[in-house]
Write an enzyme that holds these catalytic residues in place. Sequence first.
Site, short mmCIF file in Angstrom:
data_model
loop_
_atom_site.label_atom_id
_atom_site.label_comp_id
_atom_site.label_asym_id
_atom_site.label_seq_id
_atom_site.Cartn_x
_atom_site.Cartn_y
_atom_site.Cartn_z
N VAL A 199 -0.02 -2.51 -2.59
CA VAL A 199 -0.71 -3.27 -3.61
C VAL A 199 -2.17 -2.82 -3.61
O VAL A 199 -2.82 -2.84 -2.56
CB VAL A 199 -0.63 -4.78 -3.32
N CYS A 200 -2.69 -2.42 -4.75
CA CYS A 200 -4.08 -1.97 -4.84
C CYS A 200 -5.00 -3.11 -4.41
O CYS A 200 -5.03 -4.18 -5.02
CB CYS A 200 -4.42 -1.54 -6.26
N ILE A 201 -5.77 -2.88 -3.37
CA ILE A 201 -6.56 -3.97 -2.79
C ILE A 201 -7.65 -4.46 -3.73
O ILE A 201 -7.88 -5.67 -3.85
CB ILE A 201 -7.14 -3.55 -1.41
#
Lengths: 119, 119, 132, 132, 101, 101
Positions: free
Chosen positions: C79-81
Site C-alpha cells: 500500500v503506497c504509504i
Amino acid sequence: MSRILCVSRHAPYQTSHANDALDAVLAAGAFDQDIGLLLIDEGVWQLVTQQDAPYVGKKDLSKKLCALALYGIENIFVHEPSLQGRLLTRDSLCLDNVQLLTNKETRQLFDQYEQILSF
Amino acid sequence: MSRILCVSRHAPYQTSHANDALDAVLAAGAFDQDIGLLLIDEGVWQLVTQQDAPYVGKKDLSKKLCALALYGIENIFVHEPSLQGRLLTRDSLCLDNVQLLTNKETRQLFDQYEQILSF
Amino acid sequence: MPMKYTVVVMGAPEGSQSSRTALAFCHALVDQNHTLERIFFYADGVHNASMLVTPPQDEQNLPADWSNFIQQYDVDAVVCIAAALRRGIMDTDEQSRYQKSAANLSAAFSLSGLGQLIAATASSDRTITFGA
Amino acid sequence: MPMKYTVVVMGAPEGSQSSRTALAFCHALVDQNHTLERIFFYADGVHNASMLVTPPQDEQNLPADWSNFIQQYDVDAVVCIAAALRRGIMDTDEQSRYQKSAANLSAAFSLSGLGQLIAATASSDRTITFGA
Amino acid sequence: MSTLHTVNKSPFQDNSLASCLQLCSVGDSVLLIEDGAYGASQSSPCAKELISLLNEGTRIYVLENDVRARGLQLLLDGIELTDYQGFVQLSSTHRCIQSWY
Amino acid sequence: MSTLHTVNKSPFQDNSLASCLQLCSVGDSVLLIEDGAYGASQSSPCAKELISLLNEGTRIYVLENDVRARGLQLLLDGIELTDYQGFVQLSSTHRCIQSWY
C-alpha cells in the site's frame, strides 16, 4: 409545491451514486416526506430490465427501484431524451408507472420543487 | 526499447491522478529507471503557465512538473491535438523541453515502451 | 507461457467498481498460472487495506476478499504509504509516529513507498492499472 | 435575509476537490449570517470524519479544518452511518458492535441515518450538494 | 423563482455541462466550479451553447479561485467571475440548487 | 507486439473511449469493462468509430459480466464477449496495457 426532488444522473454499478440516491428517496418515503425522483442522463440505465448485478458481485438496483412504489413513492420522472439517446423505449423499462418528460417538462419540474438533492 | 511510459490524462487539481502520476515518474527517476511521461487529454492542463493552486488550498503542480528535468527525466511527451483542442500553444506552456506528438506519433510511442502506468 | 504481473489498484472498495474488477482479474491470473510480482494499492485503492470496512452482511466484503486472496496465494501486497496517510490508513508504526489513537491497516498488507511500484514494474512482464 | 442551509458533502478530503469547495462555502455561509441546519457527510464524504487522515505537514489537513469549523460554530455534523461502515469509518459504539480493533471517527462528527438528511432538508430554506 | 446550476466537471471530459445547459430555464443561473472552470474557456466544447444562453440573458458565473488556481487566461466574454461569498449569495437568491457532477 | 486498451467509463458521459479509439493502432485491441460496457451498445456515441475499427480488423471486446450485470441487450455487431479469464489472456498476448479511465 412539493418539497424534495432527488436528481439521479449516474449508471447503477460503477459508483455508489445511484444506490445512494435511492436510499435517500426511500428514507424520505419512510419519513412521509413528499419526494420525487428524476432519472436523467446515465441514470436512465437504472431502469433497464433483466439486470443481473450478481455478475459483478452486487445487488440488483432495479429491484430497489421497483420497491419505491411499495413505500408510497409515486412521483418517478424519466428524462425522455436521455432514454431516446440510448435507444431505450418505455416498453424496455423495469417500471411502468413512470412519467416521461421532455426537456421543457423537465425544466418545469425543477420549478415545482422546493429543494433538490443531487446525485 | 525503453521501459516504462506513464500516461497522464487528468487535470491537475480536482482529483489526485495528476499528482499521483508525477510522483510515480519522480520515483522512477530516483531509481534510475528509464521512464517517459505522456500528457494527453485533460492532462495537458497541467502545463498551463501561471497556475496558482493556493487559491484552492493546494500546491502548484506545474512546479513539480518543472522539477522533472532536475531529476534527469527528459522524455516528456505532449499530445498535440489535446493542446490544439484547448487553444493551448507551445509558447503558453510552463515547460519548453517537451516533445509534441501527433496522433500517429503517439500511437508509435505506445509501441516504444515495454510497460505502461496509466493515470 | 506463465508471466510475471504487477497489478495497480486505484479504486476504493466502495464507490467504484474497479477494485472488484481488479480482484476478479487477479483470481484469473493465478488460475492461469501467472505470477503476481506485486499488487500495488495506490490513490483511493489504499482503502482496500482498511480493516474497518464493514459492508452489510449480505454484501461482498471486498477488503476481506483481498486479504484472503493475498494470504491464500502469498502475494506481496504493498500500500503506497503517502497515499495511505493522506486517506487515513495507517499501521501501528505510523500510529506511533504521528501519535494517533488507532491503526487500521489489515495484516495482509504492508505500507511502503512508490519505489515498490517501480521496482515491481521493472521486473515484471506485464503491468496493468485498474483506474477509478 | 438569513436562511437555514443543509449542506451535503459527497467528496473525500483526498482525491476530489469538492470537500474543499464545500468547506469554503460553509465559511462564507456563516460570514453572511446564514444558519447551518446540518452538514450531512454522505458517500465518500464520510472520509472527512476520519481522525487518521495525515497529509504532509505543509499541506492543508481538510478533516482537521472541518472539525475546527464544526466545533467553532457548533454545527450539527452528521455522517451517514451506512456509508461510513461501508468505507471503514466507525465510532466506538460500532467498533464494539462489529468487534473491530479500532475506531476512527473524529469527535466533532456523529454517525446517524439518512433520516437526518431528510429532516434537515425538510426544515431548511436551501439544500446544496457538493458532489464528487 | 429559479434554479442555480453548479457544474464541477470539465466539458472536455464529461457531459455534465452539456446536460445542464440543455435544461437551464430562463431566469436560472449557472456557476462553474472546480474542473467546471475549464468550461468557461474560449476553447470550451460548450462555447456555442454558453454564448447562446448569455445572449438570452442567462447569467453564467465561474468561481475565480478555480480560474486562478488553473491559470486560465482566455474566458468567454460575458461569463462573470465570482468568489465563495458570491457563491453563497447566488445560492440564496435562487430557490433550488442543482449540482451537476 | 501491440497494446491492449481497457476503457471503464461510459462514452455517454465521458470522453475516454473517444480518446482511446483515436489512438488505437492496427493490431491493438480494445476491451470495454465496467461502465465502459455501455460503449458496446448499438446506441453508443462511438458506434461509428467502433464499426470503422472493426472493419479494419481491430478486435473489440466487452466483459460479459459487465454486460449481463447491466442488462445490455443490443450490442454492436462484431464486438466480442469475453470473461475475466479472457481478459487475462488478452493482457498476456498484448505487450502493453493502457487503461483509459
